[in-house]
Design an enzyme around this catalytic site. Structure first.
Site, PDB file in Angstrom:
ATOM      1  CG  ASP A   1      23.629   6.364   0.121  1.00  0.00           C
ATOM      2  OD1 ASP A   1      22.848   5.789   0.887  1.00  0.00           O
ATOM      3  OD2 ASP A   1      23.263   7.094  -0.809  1.00  0.00           O
TER       4      ASP A   1
ATOM      5  CD  GLN B   1      16.786   9.145  -2.274  1.00  0.00           C
ATOM      6  OE1 GLN B   1      17.461   9.247  -1.250  1.00  0.00           O
ATOM      7  NE2 GLN B   1      15.994   8.114  -2.482  1.00  0.00           N
TER       8      GLN B   1
ATOM      9  CE  LYS C   1      17.038   8.124   2.359  1.00  0.00           C
ATOM     10  NZ  LYS C   1      17.653   7.885   1.044  1.00  0.00           N
TER      11      LYS C   1
HETATM   12  N1  GUN Z   1      17.317   5.400  -3.483  1.00  0.00           N
HETATM   13  C1  GUN Z   1      16.742   4.283  -2.980  1.00  0.00           C
HETATM   14  N2  GUN Z   1      17.464   3.808  -1.954  1.00  0.00           N
HETATM   15  C2  GUN Z   1      18.521   4.626  -1.808  1.00  0.00           C
HETATM   16  C3  GUN Z   1      19.628   4.648  -0.911  1.00  0.00           C
HETATM   17  O1  GUN Z   1      19.796   3.811  -0.028  1.00  0.00           O
HETATM   18  N3  GUN Z   1      20.507   5.673  -1.095  1.00  0.00           N
HETATM   19  C4  GUN Z   1      20.361   6.598  -2.056  1.00  0.00           C
HETATM   20  N4  GUN Z   1      21.279   7.557  -2.146  1.00  0.00           N
HETATM   21  N5  GUN Z   1      19.352   6.614  -2.899  1.00  0.00           N
HETATM   22  C5  GUN Z   1      18.441   5.623  -2.771  1.00  0.00           C
END
Ligand code: GUN
Length: 299
Positions: free
Chosen positions: A120, A97, A53
């Site tokens: 998100d 995350q 990311k």
């Molecule tokens: N962990 C797995 N997928 C995601 C996501 O889309 N967003 C976040 N913040 N954590 C994750």
């Protein structure tokens, strides 16, 4: 053999549009799009995701900030970091995350992110806007938003008259996915582990979306001939045929047999996976445009 939906290609075109919008915004207003990614603890899979990311954010021309905190971080410390990122005008998107270490209250942290920066799409304000059909001012959860772009690439913008079935009812994916399909006029059923005769329900779907986290659970006889099949699962399974201790990734759909019946199907890897990061970048540049009082791009 149905069409293989190339998520990498669709994601690349989203990223191109993000780069164009990012540089135009900076040129016209001086605003550089900023994304802060926060990771707590040392789960290796989470670190891999977060690194991708942060790297993609840099490639898009963003101000990309990563906060890596130890597993012992307290609720108060993490809340304090989110508060300072909420107040920081150079940051337009905040991503914490998940999962967080078990001693931390993830929901309290997510709900403390300012909804305008919740790239998100997990804040109740953003979930509520999606549920009430306001797709213009909120932010939509990245994986369903990406899966929806793939559906639109096959079935178009208007899904009137089509039956969609989403298997899985999580807040992160199943619920927002169902809302997006409904918004596009599909007739939507949400199925899950307590659904009676899942195979029969699935077989009614013109658009079948599987997000259950069970390797290759959706078999050929679950698929309506001609359906669009979107596989959101990413499961690592043992692959002794590749050598001792080797593994491979499979989805929630038994791909080889399902692809004979589906008109279009996403592979794993290379289907929905690449879309998630692309839509995170899209949400961030949208948030930066809104913060600068500019009309955001649409995806
Ligand atoms: N962990 C797995 N997928 C995601 C996501 O889309 N967003 C976040 N913040 N954590 C994750």
């Amino acid at each position: 053999m149905g069409k293989v939906i190339d998520g990498k290609q669709v994601a690349a075109s989203v990223i191109d549009a993000v780069k164009t919008a990012t540089s135009a915004l900076e040129k016209e207003t001086g605003v550089k799009t900023g994304l802060a990614v926060v990771i707590v603890g040392d789960d290796p899979a989470s670190h891999t995701y977060v690194n991708s990311k942060s790297k993609m954010a840099k490639e898009c021309g963003f101000n990309s900030i990563q906060h890596t905190l130890p597993a012992e971080t307290t609720q108060g410390e993490l809340a304090g970091l989110v508060r300072s990122l909420n107040e920081d005008p150079s940051i337009h998107g905040i991503l914490v995350q998940l999962p967080l270490p078990k001693d931390l209250d993830a929901d309290a942290i997510i709900q403390s992110i300012r909804p305008e920066k919740d790239v998100d799409g997990l804040h109740v304000v953003n979930a509520g806007k999606l549920a009430t059909g306001d797709l213009a001012t909120g932010l939509i959860s990245c994986t369903p938003a990406g899966a929806m772009l793939l559906v639109r690439s096959i079935n178009g913008e208007d899904l009137s008259g089509l039956n969609a079935v989403v298997i899985g009812r999580s807040n992160l994916f199943g619920k927002p996915m169902a809302q997006l399909l409904l918004h596009a006029n599909a007739t939507v059923a949400m199925a899950h582990s307590r659904t009676k005769d899942l195979a029969t329900v699935a077989r009614g779907a013109d658009i079948l979306v599987a997000a259950v986290g069970r390797p290759e659970m959706v078999k050929a006889d679950w698929i309506k001939p001609g359906a669009t099949v979107i596989d959101v699962g990413i499961n690592r399974i043992a692959a002794p045929e590749r050598g001792e201790g080797k593994s491979r990734l499979v989805g929630d759909v038994a791909y080889a047999e399902a692809s004979d019946l589906a008109a279009a199907i996403t592979p794993v890897p290379g289907g929905v996976g690449p879309m998630t990061i692309a839509m995170l970048m899209a949400n961030t540049v949208v948030a930066a445009h809104r913060a600068a009082g500019r009309q955001p791009p649409t995806f």
